[in-house]
Every structure is written in structure tokens, then in C-alpha cells.
Motif scaffolding. Structure first.
Motif, PDB file in Angstrom:
ATOM      1  N   SER A 143       1.085  -1.193   0.004  1.00 51.32           N
ATOM      2  CA  SER A 143       0.073   0.128  -0.095  1.00 51.32           C
ATOM      3  C   SER A 143       0.946   1.115   0.036  1.00 51.32           C
ATOM      4  N   CYS A 144       0.222   2.404  -0.381  1.00 54.79           N
ATOM      5  CA  CYS A 144       1.061   3.532  -0.462  1.00 54.79           C
ATOM      6  C   CYS A 144       0.019   4.774  -0.108  1.00 54.79           C
ATOM      7  N   VAL A 145       0.321   5.899   0.686  1.00 55.07           N
ATOM      8  CA  VAL A 145      -0.742   6.924   1.115  1.00 55.07           C
ATOM      9  C   VAL A 145       0.202   8.087   0.908  1.00 55.07           C
ATOM     10  N   SER A 146      -0.717   9.022   0.602  1.00 53.75           N
ATOM     11  CA  SER A 146      -0.233  10.404   0.228  1.00 53.75           C
ATOM     12  C   SER A 146      -0.147  10.982   1.447  1.00 53.75           C
ATOM     13  N   VAL A 147       1.162  11.791   1.933  1.00 56.27           N
ATOM     14  CA  VAL A 147       1.339  12.688   2.944  1.00 56.27           C
ATOM     15  C   VAL A 147       1.866  13.880   2.952  1.00 56.27           C
ATOM     16  N   VAL A 148       1.666  14.955   3.887  1.00 55.29           N
ATOM     17  CA  VAL A 148       2.450  16.195   3.747  1.00 55.29           C
ATOM     18  C   VAL A 148       3.156  16.425   5.135  1.00 55.29           C
ATOM     19  N   CYS A 149       4.196  17.175   4.878  1.00 56.28           N
ATOM     20  CA  CYS A 149       4.906  17.408   6.074  1.00 56.28           C
ATOM     21  C   CYS A 149       4.187  18.704   6.751  1.00 56.28           C
ATOM     22  N   VAL A 150       4.055  18.257   8.190  1.00 56.89           N
ATOM     23  CA  VAL A 150       3.452  19.363   8.927  1.00 56.89           C
ATOM     24  C   VAL A 150       4.327  20.659   9.196  1.00 56.89           C
ATOM     25  N   GLU A 151       3.754  21.833   9.441  1.00 60.25           N
ATOM     26  CA  GLU A 151       4.329  22.953   9.517  1.00 60.25           C
ATOM     27  C   GLU A 151       4.873  23.072  11.191  1.00 60.25           C
ATOM     28  N   TYR A 214       3.768   8.571  -0.048  1.00 57.72           N
ATOM     29  CA  TYR A 214       4.043   9.667  -1.378  1.00 57.72           C
ATOM     30  C   TYR A 214       3.827  11.048  -0.815  1.00 57.72           C
ATOM     31  N   ARG A 215       4.860  11.926  -0.996  1.00 56.35           N
ATOM     32  CA  ARG A 215       4.767  13.156  -0.330  1.00 56.35           C
ATOM     33  C   ARG A 215       4.389  14.146  -1.185  1.00 56.35           C
ATOM     34  N   MET A 216       3.433  15.177  -0.745  1.00 58.17           N
ATOM     35  CA  MET A 216       2.797  15.898  -1.653  1.00 58.17           C
ATOM     36  C   MET A 216       3.041  17.292  -0.720  1.00 58.17           C
ATOM     37  N   PRO A 217       2.981  18.459  -1.743  1.00 54.08           N
ATOM     38  CA  PRO A 217       3.041  19.877  -1.042  1.00 54.08           C
ATOM     39  C   PRO A 217       1.977  20.114  -0.314  1.00 54.08           C
ATOM     40  N   PRO A 218       2.163  21.451   0.449  1.00 55.28           N
ATOM     41  CA  PRO A 218       0.791  21.896   1.384  1.00 55.28           C
ATOM     42  C   PRO A 218      -0.209  22.309   0.242  1.00 55.28           C
ATOM     43  N   ASP A 219       0.258  22.997  -0.776  1.00 61.04           N
ATOM     44  CA  ASP A 219      -0.757  23.671  -1.508  1.00 61.04           C
ATOM     45  C   ASP A 219      -1.633  22.838  -2.578  1.00 61.04           C
ATOM     46  N   ARG A 220      -1.113  21.422  -2.413  1.00 62.12           N
ATOM     47  CA  ARG A 220      -2.030  20.565  -3.067  1.00 62.12           C
ATOM     48  C   ARG A 220      -2.834  19.394  -2.004  1.00 62.12           C
ATOM     49  N   SER A 221      -2.407  19.676  -0.746  1.00 66.39           N
ATOM     50  CA  SER A 221      -2.912  18.918   0.187  1.00 66.39           C
ATOM     51  C   SER A 221      -4.254  19.326   1.208  1.00 66.39           C
ATOM     52  N   ALA A 222      -4.859  20.457   0.428  1.00 69.75           N
ATOM     53  CA  ALA A 222      -6.053  20.833   1.315  1.00 69.75           C
ATOM     54  C   ALA A 222      -7.003  19.898   1.446  1.00 69.75           C
ATOM     55  N   ASP A 223      -7.808  19.969   2.517  1.00 73.15           N
ATOM     56  CA  ASP A 223      -8.803  18.824   2.897  1.00 73.15           C
ATOM     57  C   ASP A 223      -9.993  19.527   3.152  1.00 73.15           C
ATOM     58  N   VAL A 224     -11.192  19.540   2.295  1.00 74.62           N
ATOM     59  CA  VAL A 224     -12.429  20.260   2.803  1.00 74.62           C
ATOM     60  C   VAL A 224     -13.151  19.708   3.770  1.00 74.62           C
ATOM     61  N   ASP A 225     -13.389  20.184   4.736  1.00 70.29           N
ATOM     62  CA  ASP A 225     -14.462  19.701   5.845  1.00 70.29           C
ATOM     63  C   ASP A 225     -15.515  20.751   6.116  1.00 70.29           C
ATOM     64  N   THR A 226     -14.834  22.220   5.822  1.00 64.01           N
ATOM     65  CA  THR A 226     -15.565  23.116   6.462  1.00 64.01           C
ATOM     66  C   THR A 226     -15.688  24.384   5.327  1.00 64.01           C
ATOM     67  N   GLU A 227     -16.336  25.255   5.721  1.00 60.29           N
ATOM     68  CA  GLU A 227     -16.525  26.536   4.690  1.00 60.29           C
ATOM     69  C   GLU A 227     -15.100  27.249   4.452  1.00 60.29           C
ATOM     70  N   ALA A 249       7.771  17.309  -7.895  1.00 61.42           N
ATOM     71  CA  ALA A 249       7.274  16.802  -6.741  1.00 61.42           C
ATOM     72  C   ALA A 249       6.960  15.444  -6.925  1.00 61.42           C
ATOM     73  N   VAL A 250       6.582  15.071  -7.956  1.00 67.54           N
ATOM     74  CA  VAL A 250       6.516  13.553  -8.218  1.00 67.54           C
ATOM     75  C   VAL A 250       7.820  12.794  -8.285  1.00 67.54           C
ATOM     76  N   GLN A 251       8.899  13.536  -8.880  1.00 62.25           N
ATOM     77  CA  GLN A 251      10.325  13.048  -9.161  1.00 62.25           C
ATOM     78  C   GLN A 251      10.853  12.991  -7.653  1.00 62.25           C
ATOM     79  N   ASP A 252      10.461  13.874  -6.931  1.00 60.04           N
ATOM     80  CA  ASP A 252      11.014  13.758  -5.524  1.00 60.04           C
ATOM     81  C   ASP A 252      10.638  12.589  -4.633  1.00 60.04           C
ATOM     82  N   ASN A 253       9.827  11.913  -5.193  1.00 63.46           N
ATOM     83  CA  ASN A 253       9.331  10.809  -4.486  1.00 63.46           C
ATOM     84  C   ASN A 253       9.801   9.375  -4.894  1.00 63.46           C
ATOM     85  N   VAL A 254      10.570   9.600  -6.007  1.00 65.64           N
ATOM     86  CA  VAL A 254      11.299   8.356  -6.571  1.00 65.64           C
ATOM     87  C   VAL A 254      12.220   7.763  -5.497  1.00 65.64           C
TER      88      VAL A 254
END
Length: 254
Positions: A143-151, A214-227, A249-254
Motif C-alpha cells: 500500500s501507499c498513502v499520500s502525506v504532507v509535512c506538518v508545519e 507519497y509526499r505532497m506539498p501543502p498547496d495540493r494537500s488541502a482537505d475540505v471539511d468546512t466553509e 514533486a513527483v520526481q522527488d518521491n522516486v
């Protein structure tokens, strides 16, 4: 090994493997009612995920799992297949996602991998989907899951006890004195979950000790739960960089 060599190995590993893209989108939502069909930019929220899935070069079939007629119609209008209707007892707020996935796999047999794409991650791209698939296959991981580094590092996080006194989250561990000294920490961003179906049926979970990230940047990691989340996505879309620039970003995950 060169990138061309890695790609050749990947193609060989993928030979004969069928991959299902599954979009789960129930009709109910308490924090943001009808969120899956609310407008975001120039299309409904769910359409962003449908478009990314359709643009993926690895997904053999893309299906929706929903209990809601309007969600069905919107998804169909944007090109997503709706091969079944999710039972009401699997559409409650507390229904585990894995139960929804396993139900869908029972309705759609014949696949080797499933890629779960939640519509609440509208900024994930086809390149992210394909990059995660490549990471999972090339690593020969179940399995593989996408993640983002926490600020904010948990080194500076605390609980408050009954007397409102600070108690460190990482109790007993040596705390970094400077931000630069803290080891990067990642969280699931909810954008992409991939698993071999035989393993998923055995474990009933996407994240195990053998899961790769699989690492993703913050600008593509937004999760919509609220307004507020929806408004944040609108802001990010207003200044979004071209899709081709996501390739680094894709290449950085290789």
C-alpha cells in the motif's frame, strides 16, 4: 539507474495488473452540507477529483460510491461511472471508509489494486495519483498513502491537564530546541490511498508497517471539511501554478 530504466521496470511490474479508481462521496455532511456538489472555482467539488482520475494514465476504471442521487448525477455529468448505489447503512457519518471500499470491491471484482480518491482533496492532480501508483509498484509495497509535512512539529505541542498545565505530547523524548533541529514529521493528507486488494481484504486497512509514503506539498494537500477549507482552496486555485510544474514533486518521491 536512469529514469528511463526505472520507468521500464515499472511498466514490467504493472503488466497484467488492473487498477480501480474509487471515489467515495456520500450525500450527507454536517460541517459543510452538500459539500461534494458545492461549487469550487469553475466546477463542483467532486468534479476536481473526477477530472484528476480521468487524466491518470494508470487507472483502468473509475467508479463512484454514493447513496445520493444528486451526487450521482453530478459525477456522471463529469464523466465518472456510477455502477451501483451505496446502501443507506454504509452512508452514515460514522461509517468506516474501509467498509465502503470493501463493499465497492465486492460490486466490482477483477482488480488487483484500488486507488481511493476522496473528493474532499480537490487540489490533488493526476500526476499525484500516478506518482503514488508508481511509488507503490516500484517499492513492491502492499500500500501507499499520500502525506504532507506538518508545519508545526509535535516537539512544541502540549496537552492541557485538569489544572490547565502544559504536558508535552512527546513526553519522555528529548525536545528539539530549534525548529531547524526537529526531524520532519508527516501526516496523511487524505488525497491518495492505494492498496493491493488481496492485502486490503486481509488487513482491512491502508496503513500498515509495510506502507510507503507519497509526499505532497501543502498547496495540493488541502482537505475540505468546512466553509473555511473551501475558501482556502479557492484562494489556492486563484494563484495555482501550471500542472507541469508538479512533475518535480513527483520526481522527488522516486
Amino acid at each position: 539507474m536512469t529514469l528511463a530504466g526505472l520507468h521500464g521496470n515499472l511498466i514490467r511490474m504493472l503488466a497484467g495488473q488492473r487498477i480501480l479508481g474509487l471515489i467515495p462521496a456520500r450525500g450527507g455532511s454536517s460541517a459543510l452540507p452538500r459539500k461534494n456538489v458545492l461549487p469550487l472555482g469553475d466546477k463542483p467539488l467532486i468534479a476536481w477529483t473526477v477530472n484528476a482520475a480521468l487524466a491518470s494514465k494508470y487507472l483502468d476504471r473509475i467508479a463512484l460510491s454514493t447513496d445520493d442521487q444528486e451526487v450521482m448525477e453530478v459525477a456522471k455529468a463529469w464523466g465518472c461511472e456510477v455502477p451501483f448505489r451505496r446502501p443507506v447503512d454504509l452512508a452514515a457519518a460514522d461509517t468506516p471508509t474501509i467498509a465502503v471500499v470493501l463493499h465497492a470491491l465486492d460490486q466490482l471484482p477483477g482488480f488487483d489494486y484500488v486507488v481511493l480518491l476522496q473528493p474532499t482533496s480537490p487540489l490533488r492532480t493526476a500526476l499525484d495519483i500516478d506518482g503514488a501508483v508508481e511509488k507503490c509498484i516500484s517499492a513492491q509495497a502492499p500500500s501507499c498513502v499520500s502525506v504532507v509535512c506538518v508545519e508545526k512539529s509535535p516537539h512544541w505541542m502540549y496537552y492541557l491537564n485538569g489544572q490547565q498545565r502544559l504536558r508535552p505530547v512527546l513526553a519522555g523524548e528529548r525536545m528539539a530546541s530549534r525548529r531547524q533541529d526537529a526531524e520532519p514529521v508527516y501526516v496523511l493528507n487524505g488525497a491518495v490511498y492505494i492498496a493491493r486488494i488481496d492485502v486490503l481484504r486481509e488487513t482491512a486497512q491502508f496503513v500498515t508497517e509495510a506502507t510507503v509514503a507519497y509526499r505532497m506539498p501543502p498547496d495540493r494537500s488541502a482537505d475540505v471539511d468546512t466553509e473555511l477549507d473551501l475558501r482556502w482552496c479557492e484562494f489556492l486555485l486563484s494563484d495555482r501554478i501550471p500542472a507541469d510544474s508538479n512533475r518535480k514533486a513527483v520526481q522527488d518521491n522516486v
